[in-house]
Structure formats: structure tokens, C-alpha cells
Design a protein around this motif. Structure first.
Motif, short mmCIF file in Angstrom:
data_model
loop_
_atom_site.label_atom_id
_atom_site.label_comp_id
_atom_site.label_asym_id
_atom_site.label_seq_id
_atom_site.Cartn_x
_atom_site.Cartn_y
_atom_site.Cartn_z
N GLY A 1 0.81 -1.21 0.00
CA GLY A 1 0.00 0.00 0.00
C GLY A 1 0.84 1.26 0.00
N PRO A 2 0.19 2.43 -0.01
CA PRO A 2 0.91 3.71 -0.08
C PRO A 2 1.72 4.02 1.16
N GLN A 3 1.50 3.27 2.25
CA GLN A 3 2.24 3.53 3.48
C GLN A 3 3.73 3.27 3.35
N HIS A 4 4.12 2.55 2.29
CA HIS A 4 5.55 2.24 2.10
C HIS A 4 6.28 3.36 1.33
N PHE A 5 5.54 4.40 0.93
CA PHE A 5 6.12 5.49 0.13
C PHE A 5 5.97 6.82 0.87
N TRP A 6 6.89 7.75 0.59
CA TRP A 6 6.72 9.11 1.06
C TRP A 6 5.58 9.76 0.28
N PRO A 7 4.83 10.68 0.88
CA PRO A 7 3.68 11.29 0.20
C PRO A 7 4.04 11.94 -1.13
N ASP A 8 5.26 12.50 -1.25
CA ASP A 8 5.66 13.19 -2.48
C ASP A 8 6.53 12.32 -3.38
N VAL A 9 6.43 10.98 -3.23
CA VAL A 9 7.24 10.07 -4.03
C VAL A 9 7.02 10.30 -5.52
N LYS A 10 8.07 10.12 -6.30
CA LYS A 10 7.98 10.24 -7.75
C LYS A 10 8.47 8.93 -8.38
N MET A 11 7.85 8.59 -9.51
CA MET A 11 8.24 7.36 -10.21
C MET A 11 8.27 7.62 -11.71
N ARG A 12 9.29 7.04 -12.34
CA ARG A 12 9.36 7.03 -13.80
C ARG A 12 9.44 5.59 -14.29
N LEU A 13 8.64 5.28 -15.27
CA LEU A 13 8.61 3.94 -15.84
C LEU A 13 8.92 4.04 -17.33
N LEU A 14 10.07 3.51 -17.72
CA LEU A 14 10.47 3.51 -19.12
C LEU A 14 10.42 2.07 -19.62
N SER A 15 9.63 1.83 -20.64
CA SER A 15 9.51 0.48 -21.18
C SER A 15 9.88 0.46 -22.65
N ARG A 16 10.60 -0.59 -23.03
CA ARG A 16 10.95 -0.79 -24.43
C ARG A 16 10.49 -2.20 -24.80
N THR A 17 9.28 -2.29 -25.30
CA THR A 17 8.68 -3.57 -25.70
C THR A 17 8.12 -3.40 -27.11
N GLY A 18 8.99 -3.15 -28.03
CA GLY A 18 8.59 -2.86 -29.41
C GLY A 18 8.72 -1.39 -29.72
N SER A 19 8.21 -0.54 -28.81
CA SER A 19 8.35 0.90 -28.93
C SER A 19 8.63 1.46 -27.54
N ASP A 20 9.32 2.61 -27.50
CA ASP A 20 9.66 3.22 -26.22
C ASP A 20 8.46 3.97 -25.65
N GLN A 21 8.27 3.84 -24.35
CA GLN A 21 7.18 4.55 -23.68
C GLN A 21 7.64 4.98 -22.31
N MET A 22 7.47 6.28 -21.99
CA MET A 22 7.85 6.81 -20.69
C MET A 22 6.59 7.27 -19.95
N GLU A 23 6.45 6.81 -18.71
CA GLU A 23 5.34 7.25 -17.87
C GLU A 23 5.91 7.85 -16.60
N GLU A 24 5.26 8.89 -16.09
CA GLU A 24 5.69 9.52 -14.85
C GLU A 24 4.51 9.60 -13.89
N PHE A 25 4.80 9.37 -12.61
CA PHE A 25 3.74 9.34 -11.60
C PHE A 25 4.21 10.09 -10.36
N ASP A 26 3.29 10.80 -9.72
CA ASP A 26 3.58 11.56 -8.51
C ASP A 26 2.61 11.17 -7.40
#
Length: 306
Positions: free
Chosen positions: A160-185
Motif C-alpha cells: 500500500g501507499p504507506q511504504h512510500f513518502w507522500p511526495d514520491v515520484k516514479m518514472r517507468l520507461l519500457s521498451r517492448t517494441g516501442s519506447d514509452q515513458m510514464e511519470e507518476f507523482d
């Protein structure tokens, strides 16, 4: 007197629980040379653990089948290649149980109350070993995340969210045929995106916890950066490799528990590997790269992929 550590006893308890009653009783006879008469599986399990002097010896017993160790490791979040031989699984289980300097009760007490935060059991201590903490954090993180995958058929652990700081940031870069970058706050958003990898996409992430696959550094201000590589699986098939960087900061208001400040996850699918060996991928980041990121206090990787 048993020669097993507490961690080994817990692990063996889970493995023995996978045995049929007939095999368990037979194993008990073998371990004790039929000197001890037991009346039920509970007594048999305790007797086996008490009479075992060496963890490796018990793992190598014929009744402790390869498939049992494979299933146990998967349930602990350690997904091995489906063609792994027994001696490889034995070594991996022994590595999983190896002692460390960091305190990480969640690893040996996975069945916790849903209201209790597992991450609260990773404590900051003076002079702690960042590499050991990184290894134990990854053992915990991937075990708990993988437990959310319905294909394992086990009770999901406390996530759950309790394992993260409230202002945590995440970037997900995937290359599975085409490149895709996702960002989450934010803790809730990052929590849900990682959860979807396991629960909806049914991915199992198997980290490489040996030195070539995991590095951890700590700054003078207390930020711990953990970088880990591994393989990605679904339904027994290896889909590709991943590399992930975590930034961890302890919370003095929550008993110095370590919480995730940022996450950078890079995924490379099998089709983008061009036949590269993926059994035990090594990190592409070297110590200099991590030192630079550590100095910045955040994940600054520009998206360059492996």
C-alpha cells in the motif's frame, strides 16, 4: 540441537508444509534414522527441524523435490528460470537465508497483520551496511509486490501507499517494441501503478541479488540509493529484463522505518534484447553513475536504456 538459524527454520517450515503427509513422515524417518516416533505432521516438522544440523544437507534430500524449492522461492518473490536445476535452487534458497547486518523482520515474518507496515521493520542503525540493507529491502519489496500476482495463488501480503513518502515520484520507461515513458507523482498513484504490474499485468519481477546485479550507496544526509537488475516473467515465460533504482529515506516519526522517496523502473522486452542472455542480468549503472545520482538526491537518469 538444531544447527539451523531462525531464518532457515522459517524457510524450511514453508517448504515442509508443501510436502505430502507421506513424504513428510518418510523424511522424518530418514533424518532421525527412525529413532523418533511422531504422531502427526506438526511433530514431524518440528522433529525434522530439530534434528537437522545443516541447511544445505536438508535441501538436498530426495524428498525435498526440486519443484518444492522452486515453488517456495516463487512464493518468496524469487522467480527462477523454469529450467533451473535443483543445485541452483538450493544455492538460491541458501542465499535468501544468509544472515545480514540490517534489521529486516518482514523477511522472516511475512505473515503480518494487515494494519502493520512491513517497512517499519527496516530500521536505520548507526554504521549499518548499505549493501546488506539494499539486498534485504529488495528481498522484501519484490516478495510483497509479487505476492499481489494472482498467478502465484497465495495470500497477498501487506502492500500500500504507506511504504512510500507522500511526495514520491516514479518514472517507468519500457521498451517492448516501442519506447514509452510514464511519470507518476504521489504515494497513492505510485502504489497503484506498481500494483497493476503484478495484479493486472500479472508480471513477476525476479531481482538478481548478487553483487553484479545489486548496488547500494548512502549519502552523508541519510539517503540510500538501491539499484537492482533482474528478469521479468509471466506464467513461466521470461519476457525480458528490468533495472530499477530506489531512493530510500528513513522516517524519524515512524520509528525510523525506511520509505521509498523515488523509483525509476526500466523494462526491456525480449523482442528488444536481440537474443541477449537474460538469465541473470547485470546492472548497467556503475558506482560512479550512482554517486552522481546520490549527490543530486534524486533519480536523474535521462532514459538511456542499458
Amino acid at each position: 540441537m538444531s544447527g539451523l538459524s531462525d531464518r532457515q527454520r522459517v524457510g524450511f517450515g514453508k517448504i515442509l508444509n508443501l510436502l505430502s503427509e507421506v513424504d513428510l513422515l518418510s523424511l522424518c524417518d530418514t533424518v532421525t534414522n527412525k529413532l523418533i516416533l511422531v504422531e502427526n505432521i506438526t511433530e514431524a516438522t518440528e522433529t525434522i527441524l530439530s534434528f537437522t544440523k545443516n541447511a544445505e544437507e536438508l535441501l538436498k534430500r530426495k524428498k525435498v523435490h526440486r519443484d518444492l524449492i522452486f515453488k517456495y522461492l516463487a512464493e518468496e518473490g524469487v522467480v527462477m528460470p523454469s529450467n533451473s536445476e535443483k543445485h541452483q535452487l538450493v544455492k538460491r534458497a541458501l542465499d535468501l537465508w544468509s544472515p545480514g547486518k540490517a534489521v529486516f523482520d518482514a523477511e522472516v515474518q511475512p505473515e503480518m497483520d494487515d494494519t502493520e507496515s512491513d517497512s517499519a521493520n527496516v530500521k536505520a542503525e548507526a554504521g549499518f551496511d548499505a549493501q546488506v540493507l539494499g539486498q534485504q529491502f529488495c528481498q522484501w519489496f519484490f516478495r510483497v509486490l509479487n505476492s499481489q500476482n494472482p498467478s502465484l495463488g497465495k495470500q497477498p501480503e501487506n502492500w500500500g501507499p504507506q511504504h512510500f513518502w507522500p511526495d514520491v515520484k516514479m518514472r517507468l520507461l519500457s521498451r517492448t517494441g516501442s519506447d514509452q515513458m510514464e511519470e507518476f507523482d504521489g504515494a497513492e498513484t505510485v502504489n497503484l501503478r506498481l500494483l497493476a504490474l503484478a495484479r493486472e499485468e500479472r508480471l513477476l519481477l525476479s531481482p538478481t541479488l548478487e553483487p553484479h546485479g545489486l548496488k547500494a550507496l548512502v549519502s552523508t544526509h541519510g539517503l540510500v540509493m538501491v539499484s537492482v537488475a533482474g528478469t521479468i516473467h509471466r506464467d513461466g515465460a521470461c519476457l525480458g529484463i528490468f533495472e530499477q533504482i530506489f531512493g530510500l529515506i528513513s522516517s524519524p516519526l515512524e520509528n525510523n522505518s525506511w520509505k521509498i522517496k523515488f523509483v525509476n523502473l526500466k523494462i526491456r522486452g525480449q523482442d528488444a534484447l536481440g537474443g541477449t542472455e537474460v538469465a541473470a542480468p547485470a546492472l548497467s549503472y556503475n558506482s560512479t553513475d550512482l554517486q552522481l545520482e546520490l549527490a543530486c538526491g534524486c533519480s536523474t537518469v535521462d532514459g538511456t536504456f542499458f
